[in-house]
Design a protein around this motif. Structure first.
Motif, short mmCIF file in Angstrom:
data_model
loop_
_atom_site.label_atom_id
_atom_site.label_comp_id
_atom_site.label_asym_id
_atom_site.label_seq_id
_atom_site.Cartn_x
_atom_site.Cartn_y
_atom_site.Cartn_z
N PHE A 183 0.82 -1.21 0.00
CA PHE A 183 0.00 0.00 0.00
C PHE A 183 0.85 1.26 0.00
O PHE A 183 0.39 2.34 -0.39
CB PHE A 183 -0.91 0.02 1.24
CG PHE A 183 -0.16 0.25 2.53
CD1 PHE A 183 0.11 1.54 2.97
CD2 PHE A 183 0.30 -0.81 3.27
CE1 PHE A 183 0.83 1.76 4.14
CE2 PHE A 183 1.01 -0.61 4.44
CZ PHE A 183 1.27 0.67 4.87
N ALA A 184 2.11 1.14 0.44
CA ALA A 184 2.99 2.31 0.55
C ALA A 184 3.52 2.78 -0.78
O ALA A 184 4.09 3.87 -0.88
CB ALA A 184 4.16 1.99 1.49
N LEU A 185 3.36 1.98 -1.84
CA LEU A 185 3.86 2.35 -3.15
C LEU A 185 3.03 3.50 -3.72
O LEU A 185 1.80 3.43 -3.77
CB LEU A 185 3.82 1.15 -4.10
CG LEU A 185 4.70 -0.03 -3.71
CD1 LEU A 185 4.37 -1.24 -4.58
CD2 LEU A 185 6.18 0.34 -3.83
N GLY A 186 3.69 4.56 -4.16
CA GLY A 186 3.00 5.63 -4.86
C GLY A 186 2.38 6.71 -3.99
O GLY A 186 1.71 7.61 -4.51
N ILE A 187 2.59 6.64 -2.67
CA ILE A 187 2.07 7.70 -1.81
C ILE A 187 3.22 8.28 -0.99
O ILE A 187 4.25 7.63 -0.81
CB ILE A 187 0.95 7.19 -0.87
CG1 ILE A 187 1.48 6.09 0.07
CG2 ILE A 187 -0.24 6.69 -1.68
CD1 ILE A 187 0.45 5.63 1.09
N PRO A 188 3.06 9.53 -0.49
CA PRO A 188 4.14 10.11 0.32
C PRO A 188 4.44 9.26 1.54
O PRO A 188 3.55 8.59 2.10
CB PRO A 188 3.56 11.48 0.72
CG PRO A 188 2.56 11.80 -0.35
CD PRO A 188 1.95 10.47 -0.73
N GLY A 189 5.69 9.28 1.96
CA GLY A 189 6.10 8.48 3.11
C GLY A 189 5.28 8.76 4.36
O GLY A 189 4.95 7.83 5.11
N LYS A 190 4.96 10.03 4.60
CA LYS A 190 4.16 10.37 5.79
C LYS A 190 2.80 9.69 5.75
O LYS A 190 2.30 9.22 6.78
CB LYS A 190 3.97 11.89 5.88
CG LYS A 190 5.23 12.64 6.28
CD LYS A 190 4.95 14.13 6.40
CE LYS A 190 6.20 14.88 6.82
NZ LYS A 190 5.96 16.35 6.93
N ASN A 191 2.20 9.62 4.56
CA ASN A 191 0.90 8.95 4.43
C ASN A 191 1.01 7.47 4.71
O ASN A 191 0.12 6.87 5.32
CB ASN A 191 0.33 9.18 3.04
CG ASN A 191 -0.06 10.63 2.79
OD1 ASN A 191 0.29 11.50 3.57
ND2 ASN A 191 -0.77 10.88 1.71
N ALA A 192 2.11 6.87 4.27
CA ALA A 192 2.33 5.44 4.54
C ALA A 192 2.45 5.19 6.04
O ALA A 192 1.89 4.23 6.56
CB ALA A 192 3.57 4.96 3.81
N LEU A 193 3.18 6.06 6.73
CA LEU A 193 3.35 5.90 8.17
C LEU A 193 2.03 6.10 8.90
O LEU A 193 1.76 5.41 9.91
CB LEU A 193 4.41 6.87 8.69
CG LEU A 193 5.82 6.68 8.13
CD1 LEU A 193 6.79 7.65 8.79
CD2 LEU A 193 6.30 5.25 8.31
N LYS A 194 1.20 7.02 8.42
CA LYS A 194 -0.13 7.21 9.03
C LYS A 194 -0.94 5.93 8.92
O LYS A 194 -1.63 5.53 9.87
CB LYS A 194 -0.87 8.35 8.34
CG LYS A 194 -0.37 9.73 8.70
CD LYS A 194 -1.14 10.81 7.95
CE LYS A 194 -0.59 12.20 8.26
NZ LYS A 194 -1.29 13.26 7.49
N LYS A 195 -0.89 5.27 7.74
CA LYS A 195 -1.64 4.04 7.55
C LYS A 195 -1.12 2.91 8.44
O LYS A 195 -1.84 1.94 8.71
CB LYS A 195 -1.59 3.63 6.07
CG LYS A 195 -2.42 4.53 5.16
CD LYS A 195 -2.31 4.09 3.71
CE LYS A 195 -3.18 4.97 2.81
NZ LYS A 195 -4.62 4.73 3.03
N LEU A 196 0.12 3.02 8.87
CA LEU A 196 0.70 2.03 9.78
C LEU A 196 0.46 2.40 11.25
O LEU A 196 0.96 1.72 12.15
CB LEU A 196 2.21 1.91 9.52
CG LEU A 196 2.60 1.18 8.23
CD1 LEU A 196 4.04 1.47 7.87
CD2 LEU A 196 2.36 -0.32 8.38
N ASN A 197 -0.28 3.50 11.45
CA ASN A 197 -0.60 3.97 12.81
C ASN A 197 0.65 4.33 13.62
O ASN A 197 0.69 4.15 14.84
CB ASN A 197 -1.43 2.93 13.57
CG ASN A 197 -2.78 2.68 12.93
OD1 ASN A 197 -3.48 3.62 12.54
ND2 ASN A 197 -3.16 1.42 12.80
N ILE A 198 1.65 4.86 12.92
CA ILE A 198 2.86 5.34 13.58
C ILE A 198 2.56 6.73 14.16
O ILE A 198 2.00 7.58 13.47
CB ILE A 198 4.04 5.44 12.60
CG1 ILE A 198 4.30 4.09 11.93
CG2 ILE A 198 5.28 5.97 13.30
CD1 ILE A 198 4.80 3.02 12.84
#
Length: 209
Positions: free
Chosen positions: A44-59
């Protein structure tokens, strides 16, 4: 000439960074947070900003800066796995010779762009580059393409955006820009698109060049 501006995403469209992005994220999560995810849980982290990926991981947001810095450093370990997709260099050369304006709209930050992309010999083909730093909202919102239009004075009906993900498609749809799916880098053929490209030079057939 139906389109004047041909605009590209980077990861999964111009260069193959999937292995590097996912494995460096996996390594970083283990090292910094102790979270151990399988690679297929991180796509899911492909193609989105890193911050958005971390949000989706509940970091927690307070940890973003440290994790993003480590993730970028870790990417360097996998730099030997990153390459230009076959056929892209020839496609870009043909488009430039045909008089098209080439641009980039990416979720990479400007620093990530410099580190991950500028070293490739295709970077000088592009006259306008919009990175994540250039807009408040990012893909799948249309703001990055609107910013490209602002910078280049292009109108939406003279642009074609090429990407590999649903985020790219939604960005194009929101900006009322035609969208072509880069089948060579996409994980899904179910993403709606105005054009489906199995290989880069399919674009030339569509454009009639």
């Amino acid at each position: 000439m139906r389109y004047k501006h041909i605009v590209f995403d980077i990861d999964g469209t111009l260069i193959d960074t999937e292995y590097a992005v996912l494995h460096s994220l996996q390594d970083t999560l283990i090292a910094v947070t102790g979270i151990n995810k399988e690679i297929n849980e991180l796509t899911f982290a492909l193609g989105i900003p890193g911050k958005n990926a971390l949000k989706k991981l509940n970091i927690p947001e307070r940890s973003f800066s440290l994790i993003l810095e480590d993730w970028e450093r870790c990417m360097c370990k996998y730099s030997n796995t990153v390459c230009i997709f076959q056929g892209i260099s020839d496609l870009l050369e043909a488009l430039v010779q045909s008089g098209y304006e080439l641009g980039i709209v990416t979720s990479k930050t400007r620093e990530e762009f410099k580190q991950d992309f500028e070293s490739f010999d295709i970077s000088n083909c592009f006259t306008a580059i919009i990175c994540a730093d250039d807009t408040v909202e990012h893909k799948p919102e249309p703001d990055p393409l609107f910013k490209y239009m602002e910078v280049t004075n292009a109108s939406n009906n003279e642009m074609l955006y090429i990407g590999d993900s649903a985020y790219d498609r939604e960005c194009a749809k929101g900006a009322k820009v035609d969208f072509a799916l880069a089948g060579w880098g996409s994980h899904s053929r179910e993403i709606q698109a105005d054009y489906y490209l199995e290989k880069p030079d399919d674009l030339l057939s569509i454009l009639g060049d």
